[in-house]
Design a protein around this motif. Structure first.
Motif, PDB file in Angstrom:
ATOM      1  N   VAL A  56       0.844  -1.198   0.000  1.00 53.47           N
ATOM      2  CA  VAL A  56       0.000   0.000   0.000  1.00 53.47           C
ATOM      3  C   VAL A  56       0.878   1.246   0.000  1.00 53.47           C
ATOM      4  N   GLN A  57       1.925   1.240   0.817  1.00 52.91           N
ATOM      5  CA  GLN A  57       2.821   2.394   0.859  1.00 52.91           C
ATOM      6  C   GLN A  57       3.481   2.626  -0.498  1.00 52.91           C
ATOM      7  N   LEU A 116      -0.413  16.331  -1.465  1.00 52.09           N
ATOM      8  CA  LEU A 116      -1.140  15.843  -0.303  1.00 52.09           C
ATOM      9  C   LEU A 116      -1.392  16.963   0.702  1.00 52.09           C
ATOM     10  N   SER A 117      -2.535  16.899   1.332  1.00 53.78           N
ATOM     11  CA  SER A 117      -2.851  17.856   2.392  1.00 53.78           C
ATOM     12  C   SER A 117      -2.088  17.440   3.652  1.00 53.78           C
ATOM     13  N   ASP A 118      -2.072  18.321   4.631  1.00 48.88           N
ATOM     14  CA  ASP A 118      -1.424  17.996   5.906  1.00 48.88           C
ATOM     15  C   ASP A 118      -2.077  16.781   6.559  1.00 48.88           C
ATOM     16  N   ALA A 119      -3.401  16.685   6.469  1.00 48.89           N
ATOM     17  CA  ALA A 119      -4.119  15.550   7.044  1.00 48.89           C
ATOM     18  C   ALA A 119      -3.727  14.251   6.339  1.00 48.89           C
ATOM     19  N   THR A 156       2.872   0.043   9.951  1.00 48.67           N
ATOM     20  CA  THR A 156       3.698  -0.924   9.227  1.00 48.67           C
ATOM     21  C   THR A 156       4.908  -1.324  10.059  1.00 48.67           C
ATOM     22  N   GLN A 157       5.571  -0.345  10.622  1.00 43.68           N
ATOM     23  CA  GLN A 157       6.746  -0.626  11.450  1.00 43.68           C
ATOM     24  C   GLN A 157       6.363  -1.382  12.724  1.00 43.68           C
ATOM     25  N   ALA A 178      -1.931  10.972   7.920  1.00 45.45           N
ATOM     26  CA  ALA A 178      -2.485   9.627   7.755  1.00 45.45           C
ATOM     27  C   ALA A 178      -1.424   8.667   7.214  1.00 45.45           C
ATOM     28  N   LEU A 179      -0.613   9.153   6.278  1.00 50.09           N
ATOM     29  CA  LEU A 179       0.465   8.317   5.742  1.00 50.09           C
ATOM     30  C   LEU A 179       1.521   8.026   6.805  1.00 50.09           C
ATOM     31  N   GLN A 180       1.768   8.996   7.672  1.00 50.48           N
ATOM     32  CA  GLN A 180       2.717   8.767   8.765  1.00 50.48           C
ATOM     33  C   GLN A 180       2.179   7.707   9.722  1.00 50.48           C
TER      34      GLN A 180
END
Length: 128
Positions: A39-40, A52-55, A67-68, A59-61
């Protein structure tokens, strides 16, 4: 993924050794880690097309953190199996272990391991 109806209280299931259960959980976490990294990769490839927006970045972070976390828990379970999985104890009842688990896939992995999963759900998207 299919959702399991709750088991009746006290319902017995398949018995597995502690080592088998741990091995199956590690397999499930490894599979989930691979899904997350896939997915990443897809998101990373598509980020160039749209800002990408800040939100979205946050969300990706969180996805990266999840994942980690999955990888780390898998590693801890592997180490636990390697260190303490040598002694066999009383078998574990998968039905009891599965109480409260809502995904059929997880219960099937506990019972049979990842290799037993033959259904392909590609193309299906379940939204919350």
């Amino acid at each position: 993924m299919d959702v399991v109806p709750p088991l009746p209280h006290g319902a017995a299931g398949t018995e597995r050794s502690m080592r088998d259960v741990m091995d199956h959980l590690v397999e499930l976490l490894d599979e989930t880690y691979q899904d997350f990294t896939g997915v990443q990769r897809v998101v990373g490839e598509n980020m160039a097309a749209a800002p990408l927006s800040d939100a979205d970045v946050q969300a990706l972070q969180r996805l990266d953190s999840a994942t980690q976390t999955v990888e780390a828990v898998s590693t801890v379970l592997k180490n636990l199996v390697a260190s303490y999985g040598q002694t066999e104890t009383q078998p574990l009842d998968v039905g009891v272990l599965s109480q409260g688990v809502k995904l059929c896939h997880v219960i099937q992995v506990l019972r049979h391991g990842v290799q037993a999963e033959t259904d392909s759900h590609s193309g299906e998207v379940d939204l919350f």
